[in-house]
Design a protein around this motif. Structure first.
Motif, PDB file in Angstrom:
ATOM      1  N   ASP A   1       0.806  -1.225   0.000  1.00  0.00           N
ATOM      2  CA  ASP A   1       0.000   0.000   0.000  1.00  0.00           C
ATOM      3  C   ASP A   1       0.835   1.270   0.000  1.00  0.00           C
ATOM      4  OD1 ASP A   1       0.853   0.444   2.655  1.00  0.00           O
ATOM      5  OD2 ASP A   1      -1.010  -0.290   3.533  1.00  0.00           O
ATOM      6  N   GLY A   2       2.163   1.133  -0.029  1.00  0.00           N
ATOM      7  CA  GLY A   2       3.025   2.299  -0.121  1.00  0.00           C
ATOM      8  C   GLY A   2       3.365   2.945   1.208  1.00  0.00           C
ATOM      9  N   THR A   3       2.905   2.368   2.313  1.00  0.00           N
ATOM     10  CA  THR A   3       3.254   2.921   3.623  1.00  0.00           C
ATOM     11  C   THR A   3       4.755   2.870   3.856  1.00  0.00           C
ATOM     12  OG1 THR A   3       1.125   2.172   4.486  1.00  0.00           O
ATOM     13  CG2 THR A   3       2.817   2.764   6.096  1.00  0.00           C
ATOM     14  N   TRP A   4       5.362   1.746   3.484  1.00  0.00           N
ATOM     15  CA  TRP A   4       6.822   1.637   3.557  1.00  0.00           C
ATOM     16  C   TRP A   4       7.412   2.090   2.231  1.00  0.00           C
ATOM     17  CZ3 TRP A   4      10.760  -0.600   0.880  1.00  0.00           C
ATOM     18  CH2 TRP A   4      12.010  -0.623   1.491  1.00  0.00           C
ATOM     19  N   GLN A   5       8.396   2.951   2.305  1.00  0.00           N
ATOM     20  CA  GLN A   5       9.069   3.460   1.113  1.00  0.00           C
ATOM     21  C   GLN A   5      10.551   3.122   1.161  1.00  0.00           C
ATOM     22  OE1 GLN A   5       7.712   5.334  -1.613  1.00  0.00           O
ATOM     23  NE2 GLN A   5       5.766   4.630  -0.747  1.00  0.00           N
ATOM     24  N   ALA A   6      11.106   2.762   0.017  1.00  0.00           N
ATOM     25  CA  ALA A   6      12.536   2.469  -0.039  1.00  0.00           C
ATOM     26  C   ALA A   6      13.337   3.735   0.258  1.00  0.00           C
ATOM     27  CB  ALA A   6      12.904   1.944  -1.419  1.00  0.00           C
ATOM     28  N   PRO A   7      14.389   3.611   1.068  1.00  0.00           N
ATOM     29  CA  PRO A   7      15.232   4.791   1.317  1.00  0.00           C
ATOM     30  C   PRO A   7      15.889   5.259   0.028  1.00  0.00           C
ATOM     31  CG  PRO A   7      16.288   2.794   2.131  1.00  0.00           C
ATOM     32  CD  PRO A   7      14.902   2.405   1.724  1.00  0.00           C
ATOM     33  N   PRO A   8      16.135   6.555  -0.116  1.00  0.00           N
ATOM     34  CA  PRO A   8      16.645   7.079  -1.386  1.00  0.00           C
ATOM     35  C   PRO A   8      18.104   6.724  -1.635  1.00  0.00           C
ATOM     36  CG  PRO A   8      16.564   8.808   0.263  1.00  0.00           C
ATOM     37  CD  PRO A   8      15.912   7.615   0.879  1.00  0.00           C
ATOM     38  N   VAL A   9      18.460   6.755  -2.911  1.00  0.00           N
ATOM     39  CA  VAL A   9      19.862   6.628  -3.316  1.00  0.00           C
ATOM     40  C   VAL A   9      20.430   8.039  -3.402  1.00  0.00           C
ATOM     41  CG1 VAL A   9      21.453   5.749  -5.055  1.00  0.00           C
ATOM     42  CG2 VAL A   9      19.289   4.560  -4.644  1.00  0.00           C
ATOM     43  N   VAL A  10      21.344   8.366  -2.501  1.00  0.00           N
ATOM     44  CA  VAL A  10      21.843   9.733  -2.364  1.00  0.00           C
ATOM     45  C   VAL A  10      23.222   9.837  -3.016  1.00  0.00           C
ATOM     46  CG1 VAL A  10      22.499  11.564  -0.762  1.00  0.00           C
ATOM     47  CG2 VAL A  10      20.519  10.084  -0.257  1.00  0.00           C
ATOM     48  N   CYS A  11      23.378  10.799  -3.933  1.00  0.00           N
ATOM     49  CA  CYS A  11      24.679  11.065  -4.534  1.00  0.00           C
ATOM     50  C   CYS A  11      25.509  11.881  -3.555  1.00  0.00           C
ATOM     51  CB  CYS A  11      24.496  11.823  -5.837  1.00  0.00           C
ATOM     52  SG  CYS A  11      26.043  12.166  -6.711  1.00  0.00           S
ATOM     53  N   VAL A  12      26.676  11.343  -3.161  1.00  0.00           N
ATOM     54  CA  VAL A  12      27.505  12.015  -2.159  1.00  0.00           C
ATOM     55  C   VAL A  12      28.764  12.603  -2.763  1.00  0.00           C
ATOM     56  CG1 VAL A  12      26.599  10.635  -0.260  1.00  0.00           C
ATOM     57  CG2 VAL A  12      28.590   9.819  -1.525  1.00  0.00           C
ATOM     58  N   ALA A  13      29.082  12.295  -3.991  1.00  0.00           N
ATOM     59  CA  ALA A  13      30.283  12.866  -4.626  1.00  0.00           C
ATOM     60  C   ALA A  13      30.206  12.648  -6.133  1.00  0.00           C
ATOM     61  CB  ALA A  13      31.534  12.192  -4.068  1.00  0.00           C
TER      62      ALA A  13
END
Length: 463
Positions: A451-463
């Motif tokens: 149902d979309g309550t849980w969302q995957a953590p984002p892929v963050v560009c760090v460099a």
């Protein structure tokens, strides 16, 4: 033998246009501006893309013994004895959590009976049944059948019999060939012998043999040369293959008008295909280009694998989404068995670039709520696995005990081409030096994922 006919293309265009009323609009050009042949070719390309790509798999797995991907003849199980590697190139976006087994079932002469052994409660084993359209016919899995195994009958469109005693379930396919795709979870590198033991117990036999009766005669298969539709998307051999495969796909009641319109460009089941002149060839190729453009456009809007993989009841006549499913990774799972929850881009909406470095941070209480397992796999730009110095292509829930934890009890994954250093290497998922792709898989997703309550953590560009 049927003859291809090109007469009355305008009639076919009108029929196809009438058919499309009430269906998703995926034309890139105003239909009033398109050559009628191009319009029908666009529709046929989108409709046939999964069928033609699926034939490439069938041919390499079952017909071409010289193929590096050859598995076994029809109605015999072939195995990958380990998880996928960079050498596996017949199917894009293969997972590396479950060694695969395969059997292409020929259901023309009689149904086939699949026998699955019992297995451990903490192991995921499934059989996904897929027809020539790439619709999912059904599953044999812990979700549908528990861990007890059993005998299961798969029947083609013409079978009207009664299943024998001992068969736990019957699956009816609208096409005369079905791919049975087995996934056997590998719990650790040391677990491989047990995986092989289970694979060796996967059996297939005809209904006659199951009942102790003589088998019916084998039927010939009309073999044609396959194409790699991803690399040769403007080849008119596409329509030759589609004609050959449509012979094994009896027309569905709600597709009568559509299939009739296809005949106006020479798409007749089992018939040879040839464009009559250069103008017709150019019109067909233009339609194929427009179809592919529509597929790329739809691919940019996909939010979940549930939109592009599933049964005919789930996908209906959304042929564009079905084609995009094949474009992104043929033979994906249905949402109730598996849900892909990422990733198309990084947190800023930019494509992944191996010249940069990325992280994914999981909170201690933020793991995917699944009934089976989850995994994150890295692929190159063509959606194949890439060789890397630590032979790691995935990070999954089985690996949790070996991951380095953050101070808050969670963990951070490092996605980059070069090693992040010895202290972080346990959490390193190597990626290509250039463009790459990611697949975040959840098997038997829980309600919070569905149902979309849980969302995957984002892929963050760090460099």
């Amino acid at each position: 033998m049927h003859r291809s006919t090109w007469g009355g293309a305008q009639t076919g265009w009108v029929a196809a246009l009438a058919y499309r009323r009430g269906h998703p609009d995926h034309c890139n050009k105003d239909t009033e501006e398109m050559n009628p042949l191009s319009f029908i070719a666009q529709e046929a390309f989108i409709y046939g893309y999964p069928i033609v790509d699926g034939y490439n798999v069938l041919y390499n797995y079952t017909l071409d013994k010289a193929s590096g991907e050859y598995k076994a003849p029809f109605n015999q199980v072939g195995h990958n004895r380990n998880v996928a590697t960079p050498d596996d190139r017949a199917v894009v976006s293969m997972n590396v959590d479950t060694p695969y087994s395969f059997v292409w079932l020929d259901l023309r002469a009689e149904p086939q009976v699949l026998t699955v052994p019992s297995f451990e409660a903490d192991r995921y084993v499934s059989v996904q049944l897929i027809d020539l359209y790439t619709y999912i016919v059904g599953y044999i899995s812990p979700r549908t059948n528990g861990h007890g195994g059993g005998d299961f009958l798969v029947a083609g469109p013409d079978w009207r019999g009664e299943p024998p005693t001992g068969v736990k379930a019957v699956f009816h396919s609208p096409t005369q060939f079905v791919l049975a795709l087995y996934r056997t979870q590998l719990l650790s590198p040391e677990d491989i012998d047990r995986v092989h033991e289970l694979q060796n117990q996967y059996q297939v036999c005809g209904l006659s043999a199951y009942e102790g009766a003589p088998p019916p005669p084998a039927l010939p298969f009309a073999e044609v040369r396959p194409i790699d539709v991803r690399r040769d998307s403007e080849s008119l051999e596409f329509f030759t293959i589609l004609n050959a495969m449509l012979a094994y796909m009896p027309v569905l009641n709600d597709e009568i008008a559509l299939r009739r319109s296809f005949s106006e460009i020479g798409l007749v089941p089992g018939a040879p295909f040839a464009a009559p002149d250069e103008a017709a060839r150019e019109a067909l190729v233009e339609g194929m280009r427009q179809g592919l453009q529509a597929m790329y456009g739809r691919a940019q809007t996909v939010r979940s694998s549930a939109e592009i993989f599933g049964s005919r009841e789930q996908l209906g006549n959304d042929y564009l989404s079905r084609a995009v499913g094949t474009l992104l990774g043929i033979y994906g799972n249905a949402a109730e068995e598996y849900l892909g929850v990422g990733y198309q881009t990084d947190a800023d909406g930019r494509p992944f670039d191996g010249n940069r470095r990325y992280t994914i941070k999981f909170a201690a209480d933020g793991l995917p709520p699944v009934g089976a397992f989850w995994s994150i796999t890295a692929y190159n730009a063509d959606k194949f696995l890439l060789r890397n110095p630590i032979d790691r292509y995935v990070i999954n829930s089985v690996m949790l005990p070996s991951l380095r934890r953050d101070a808050d009890g969670g963990f951070t994954l490092y996605l980059q081409h070069e090693s992040p250093g010895a202290e972080r290497e346990a959490n390193w998922l190597p990626v290509s030096a250039d463009a790459f792709n990611l697949a975040f898989r959840t098997y038997q997703p829980g309600p919070a994922i569905m149902d979309g309550t849980w969302q995957a953590p984002p892929v963050v560009c760090v460099a």
